[in-house]
Design a protein around this motif. Structure first.
Motif, mmCIF file in Angstrom:
data_model
loop_
_atom_site.group_PDB
_atom_site.id
_atom_site.type_symbol
_atom_site.label_atom_id
_atom_site.label_comp_id
_atom_site.label_asym_id
_atom_site.label_seq_id
_atom_site.Cartn_x
_atom_site.Cartn_y
_atom_site.Cartn_z
ATOM 1 N N LEU A 1 27.957 0.280 -86.241
ATOM 2 C CA LEU A 1 28.216 -0.802 -87.182
ATOM 3 C C LEU A 1 29.616 -1.349 -86.937
ATOM 4 O O LEU A 1 30.555 -0.579 -86.695
ATOM 5 N N VAL B 1 29.090 1.093 -96.255
ATOM 6 C CA VAL B 1 27.853 0.694 -95.578
ATOM 7 C C VAL B 1 27.305 1.851 -94.753
ATOM 8 O O VAL B 1 26.101 2.159 -94.781
ATOM 9 N N ALA C 1 21.416 6.911 -88.651
ATOM 10 C CA ALA C 1 20.440 6.115 -89.403
ATOM 11 C C ALA C 1 19.099 6.807 -89.546
ATOM 12 O O ALA C 1 18.120 6.183 -89.972
ATOM 13 N N VAL D 1 25.334 -5.174 -86.485
ATOM 14 C CA VAL D 1 24.496 -3.973 -86.393
ATOM 15 C C VAL D 1 23.951 -3.870 -84.987
ATOM 16 O O VAL D 1 23.269 -4.778 -84.500
ATOM 17 N N ASN E 1 22.435 -8.942 -86.627
ATOM 18 C CA ASN E 1 21.700 -7.818 -86.048
ATOM 19 C C ASN E 1 21.549 -8.034 -84.546
ATOM 20 O O ASN E 1 20.488 -8.383 -84.044
ATOM 21 N N LEU F 1 17.702 6.623 -93.115
ATOM 22 C CA LEU F 1 17.325 5.264 -93.481
ATOM 23 C C LEU F 1 15.973 4.895 -92.867
ATOM 24 O O LEU F 1 15.128 4.281 -93.527
ATOM 25 N N LEU G 1 25.197 -11.401 -91.790
ATOM 26 C CA LEU G 1 24.691 -10.154 -91.219
ATOM 27 C C LEU G 1 24.160 -10.470 -89.825
ATOM 28 O O LEU G 1 23.248 -11.286 -89.676
ATOM 29 N N VAL H 1 23.706 3.924 -95.049
ATOM 30 C CA VAL H 1 22.799 4.071 -93.909
ATOM 31 C C VAL H 1 22.451 5.539 -93.705
ATOM 32 O O VAL H 1 21.292 5.897 -93.447
ATOM 33 N N ILE I 1 22.026 -3.219 -98.531
ATOM 34 C CA ILE I 1 23.245 -2.412 -98.429
ATOM 35 C C ILE I 1 24.473 -3.317 -98.426
ATOM 36 O O ILE I 1 25.493 -3.019 -99.074
ATOM 37 N N CYS I 2 24.393 -4.447 -97.726
ATOM 38 C CA CYS I 2 25.510 -5.397 -97.663
ATOM 39 C C CYS I 2 25.871 -5.921 -99.049
ATOM 40 O O CYS I 2 27.047 -5.970 -99.422
ATOM 41 N N LEU J 1 19.189 -3.402 -94.702
ATOM 42 C CA LEU J 1 20.600 -3.584 -94.345
ATOM 43 C C LEU J 1 21.233 -4.671 -95.208
ATOM 44 O O LEU J 1 22.399 -4.562 -95.599
#
Length: 474
Positions: free
Chosen positions: A439, A460, A281, A417, A394, A284, A392, A464, A308-309, A305
């Motif tokens: 991930l 994904v 990452a 994540v 995290n 990113l 998502l 990243v 990106i999803c 993120l």
């Protein structure tokens, strides 16, 4: 002319059927205005204030703090016309989760006269619900709360008695029974028309103490009673084989209970599988730093993120779907309503960002911030917590690298994540220290096979590692 109106717990929407009283905002004898919040309740979705549609003097409250009320159960009664300052027409604005049009006026306490006269003409007498006893003076019928309201307390069984509410002499007796696992439905009250008295509950505690060899006061006898939910009597609980008698019991209710129900259903119905990958990452993190160095609103890592999803879901729409079990169909959804896990003092909640697929990074950042603040303040509405199509998670904020989360039913997938930490990594043929993240994708194996899930996760990871890949979807 004074008229006593009853305000009942309104329909909460979203299929909710009950709410727990967290905090009363008014007392018996207070003057309330139309649309003034009178009680704070917690549903399985959120904590909200309930406004009263009447203006007048509060004459009774139904339910203690910590008590669960079904929709339609009485909340309080208001004497309309008892005060010229507060006597107004009903507004009808009683929907939970929505604000009122006017700020509440300052509450005024109605003080009784030295001779105990009520604000209305003459002494007021009220019927005790479910007691069949006719009427009692208002001071006995209400007190701090109306004890005989058809409610379900922390340790009482959920189903109501077929013959109506349980007649109990006072909230203190109800609390004594609840705290020591005594099922009031199994007691025959010694008071008039079967009214349950304090002595009736204490007799059960003494009987239990005698059978278990405990002596002393009712309080000492109560220590021998298992702290169950009250689905059985204390006497029966003490005889149950293998009954757990130690430890602390915490009821699964409110948000925690709703989470437990949903996760249990997810495990029962969804054949899930998980795949994961480590990703570099570093680029990113550099791209985010460059964005925020240009001025303007800061862009969060979670927003990147999320972007990106949504790009990955556009390429692999199978994962933005749900399963209709009865019709035996997979329903592929057109819009992405992105849920994200947020930990609060009241437990885990999953707010939903509507139309995430149509938002840029700045818009996503702002919406994440708004929903997170509302979650921590306990002001999320039912609409903020329902309708998600993909989640998502995290969990890296908790300092962990990986996880195999449970899918948020009825969704089909969840991206996890982990934390981003410096690790040795082969970069451009040489060993280097890079910012690495793990991930994981947990998916419903009914909606897709491993090839689709792997392709989604690999895309994904590619975004990243090389944020420029996203330029194709901007």
């Amino acid at each position: 002319m004074t008229q006593v109106l009853e305000f009942r717990l309104p329909d909460l929407g979203e299929g909710l059927t009950e709410a727990e009283i967290v905090r009363w905002l008014v007392q018996v004898g207070d003057v309330v205005t139309v649309d003034q919040p009178v009680v704070e309740v917690e549903t399985a979705k959120a904590m909200v204030e309930v406004p009263c549609p009447y203006g007048g003097v509060v004459t009774a409250r139904f339910g203690e703090e910590g008590t669960e009320l079904p929709v339609g159960a009485p909340l309080l009664t208001v004497a309309v016309g008892a005060s010229t300052e507060a006597a107004e027409e009903s507004s009808g604005n009683v929907l939970v989760g929505y604000g009122t049009s006017a700020a509440p006026a300052r509450r005024r306490r109605v003080r009784p006269s030295p001779h105990g006269a009520r604000p209305a003409d003459g002494p007021r007498r009220e019927a005790v619900p479910g007691s069949g006893r006719g009427t009692l003076p208002a001071e006995e019928a209400t007190g701090a709360t109306a004890a005989a309201a058809p409610v379900r307390t922390r340790r009482e069984a959920a189903p109501a008695r077929s013959d109506g509410p349980i007649p109990v002499i006072s909230p203190l007796v109800r609390r004594l029974a609840r705290d020591h696992g005594v099922d009031l439905r199994q007691l025959a009250g010694s008071g008039p028309d079967g009214l349950i008295m304090r002595a009736d509950v204490e007799d059960v505690l003494r009987t239990t103490a005698a059978r278990t060899g405990t002596t002393g006061t009712p309080e000492a006898a109560a220590a021998a009673v298992p702290q169950g939910r009250g689905a059985v009597t204390a006497e029966a609980a003490s005889q149950a084989p293998g009954a757990v008698t130690g430890g602390t019991r915490i009821p699964l209710r409110g948000v925690r209970g709703a989470v437990a129900d949903k996760l249990s259903r997810s495990r029962r119905e969804i054949p899930d599988a998980t795949c994961w990958v480590d990703a570099d990452a570093t680029e990113l993190m550099r791209a985010r730093a460059a964005m925020n160095a240009t001025g303007g609103p800061k862009v969060s890592l979670l927003a990147l993120l999320a972007r990106i999803c949504t790009a990955a879901l556009a390429r692999f729409p199978e994962l933005n779907s749900t399963v209709d079990v009865e019709a035996r169909e997979i329903v592929r959804l057109d819009q992405v309503h992105l849920g994200f896990a947020a930990q609060t003092e009241r437990g885990l909640v999953v707010p939903v960002v509507r139309g995430a697929h149509a938002r840029d990074a700045e818009s996503l950042t702002a919406e994440f911030a708004r929903l997170t603040e509302a979650a921590r303040a306990g002001t999320l509405t039912p609409g903020d917590l329902t309708g998600g199509t993909f989640t998502l998670n995290n969990y890296g904020v908790f300092g962990v690298d990986g996880s195999t989360p449970i899918i948020n039913h009825p969704e089909a997938a969840m991206l996890g994540v982990g934390r981003i930490v410096p690790r040795p990594w082969v970069h451009e043929g040489e060993l280097a220290v890079r910012q690495v993240v793990q991930l994981s994708l947990t998916f419903d194996h009914r909606v897709c096979d491993g090839g689709t899930a792997g392709g989604f996760l690999r895309y994904v990871a590619d975004c990243v590692e090389q944020p420029a890949v996203l330029l194709r979807t901007l």
